[in-house]
Design an enzyme around this catalytic site. Sequence first.
Site, PDB file in Angstrom:
ATOM      1  N   CYS A  41      32.962   7.444   5.134  1.00 51.07           N
ATOM      2  CA  CYS A  41      32.334   6.521   6.079  1.00 51.07           C
ATOM      3  C   CYS A  41      33.164   6.388   7.344  1.00 51.07           C
ATOM      4  O   CYS A  41      33.745   5.341   7.627  1.00 51.07           O
ATOM      5  CB  CYS A  41      32.142   5.176   5.408  1.00 51.07           C
ATOM      6  N   TYR A  99      43.872  16.269  14.377  1.00 54.87           N
ATOM      7  CA  TYR A  99      44.299  17.040  15.558  1.00 54.87           C
ATOM      8  C   TYR A  99      43.148  17.775  16.230  1.00 54.87           C
ATOM      9  O   TYR A  99      43.393  18.716  16.984  1.00 54.87           O
ATOM     10  CB  TYR A  99      45.306  18.127  15.190  1.00 54.87           C
ATOM     11  N   TYR A 133      49.154  22.032   5.374  1.00 48.57           N
ATOM     12  CA  TYR A 133      48.841  20.722   5.947  1.00 48.57           C
ATOM     13  C   TYR A 133      47.413  20.293   5.638  1.00 48.57           C
ATOM     14  O   TYR A 133      46.766  19.647   6.455  1.00 48.57           O
ATOM     15  CB  TYR A 133      49.120  20.711   7.461  1.00 48.57           C
TER      16      TYR A 133
HETATM   17  C1  PLP Z   1      57.416  20.711   9.788  1.00 50.37           C
HETATM   18  C2  PLP Z   1      58.752  21.287   9.968  1.00 50.37           C
HETATM   19  C3  PLP Z   1      58.959  22.656   9.825  1.00 50.37           C
HETATM   20  C4  PLP Z   1      57.853  23.635   9.560  1.00 50.37           C
HETATM   21  O1  PLP Z   1      56.974  23.739  10.622  1.00 50.37           O
HETATM   22  P1  PLP Z   1      55.786  24.829  10.552  1.00 50.37           P
HETATM   23  O2  PLP Z   1      55.081  24.655  11.839  1.00 50.37           O
HETATM   24  O3  PLP Z   1      54.935  24.474   9.393  1.00 50.37           O
HETATM   25  O4  PLP Z   1      56.423  26.162  10.414  1.00 50.37           O
HETATM   26  C5  PLP Z   1      60.256  23.127   9.938  1.00 50.37           C
HETATM   27  N1  PLP Z   1      61.300  22.300  10.207  1.00 50.37           N
HETATM   28  C6  PLP Z   1      61.124  20.966  10.357  1.00 50.37           C
HETATM   29  C7  PLP Z   1      62.296  20.122  10.625  1.00 50.37           C
HETATM   30  C8  PLP Z   1      59.854  20.417  10.256  1.00 50.37           C
HETATM   31  O5  PLP Z   1      59.693  19.108  10.413  1.00 50.37           O
END
Ligand code: PLP
Length: 426
Positions: free
Chosen positions: A353, A327, A381
């Site tokens: 690489c 990202y 993440y």
């Molecule tokens: C990824 C996700 C979250 C959490 O998102 P954050 O940005 O880490 O708070 C919550 N609900 C769903 C359905 C998601 O896919």
Amino acid sequence: MTPHNLPGQPHLAYRDGELFLESARLSALAQAHGTPLFAYSKAAMLAALAAYQRGFAGRRVQICYAMKANPALGVIELFARAGCGFDIVSGGDMDRVLAAGGTPDKIIFSGVGKTRAEMRRALQAGIGCFNVESEAELDVLSEVATALGLRAPVSIRVNPNVDPKTHPYISTGLKGNKFGIAHERVLPTYLHAAGLSGIRVVGIDCHIGSQITQTEPYLDAMDRMLDLVEAIEAEGIPIHHIDFGGGLGIDYNGDTPPDAGQLWALLLAKLDERGFGQRQLMIEPGRSLVGNAGVCVTEVLYLKPGEQKNFCIVDAAMNDLPRPAMYQAYHQIVPLQPRDEEPEVWEVVGPICESGDWLGHDRNLAPRQGDLLAVLSAGAYCMSMASNYNSRGRAPEVLVDGGQTHLIRRRETIGEQMQQEQLVGG
Ligand SMILES: *Cc1c(COP(=O)(O)O)cnc(C)c1O
């Protein structure tokens, strides 16, 4: 050097010229466990959770940690003990929650591609809610539940078509995104759900994106959700809970997301104003609970100064920390033992690489071979997206709890990587 904290990182501080996470000297952890190494502060995670709990004081709320941000068993265990439920996105996620002591009735299952096998297992385990993301999924879920003689507790994920104003890869609540059911199809879908033998409607949900730093997208999504709840209940279908998803951003590099407590004060005021103040609420925070609780410690392998760029080659790479490559994300990078030397501009890159294997562009550092660096805001993440690219084993993880440290995952060996494979021979 006098002790000082890093901006946005209350659990990290320099003391006696060394970087500490809570009471743990990070260089000592690197020595004990090798690098790259992830270290997480328990106090930082609990403080982030407490900000939400304060925001909801006196309300009926279930906080469901979105575990895909960091699914380490030791992290899940910590949140389970603190009373959290969990937002899962696969059957494997569910197994992790159950293995770490989470209770099935506090699990909600999100995701656009649940398989029949995952549905069956989640129904048998007795999870709290399926957040259904398409009309086709609803029919399949009803079939699977009916065959088991069960009714699946269901919430429909609404795509409210609001712009979360974040990176396009992590915005999920716009019409062009694959997530949720389009606003105009939501009421017909509830009417259909109410007639299905294997479905029990329990709620409504949305999740508009991630790393959100503004409040209006949340307030807009809330208004749209409440309009829908009114319309659905007018058709005689009660909505027991309203789930606002996750998505609250963190400070990576001077970002200024609202504090969880402040954000929820605004959202709760709107709920009160519209007469929904007593409703059971759910939220699904991920990044905001763990992101700034973690660092990745890495060693400088080689310095390669050049005419156009200076490369600082470290032993952490895009397989450990995929966010920059994926990202163009920014993570602060700081020395564990700062030197009193004039910094220069460096590209901090990993050994993989790929030209995309970088951790930071144009960083002011004064590194030397063998130095240790910390990549900050690495609690969310990072490990959860780690891979074995270039046959690299995944890094170990340590949970710091005051003066104590617990190795919650040891370094993956090459033997473990090759275990599932077989030669053809002949
Ligand atoms: C990824 C996700 C979250 C959490 O998102 P954050 O940005 O880490 O708070 C919550 N609900 C769903 C359905 C998601 O896919």
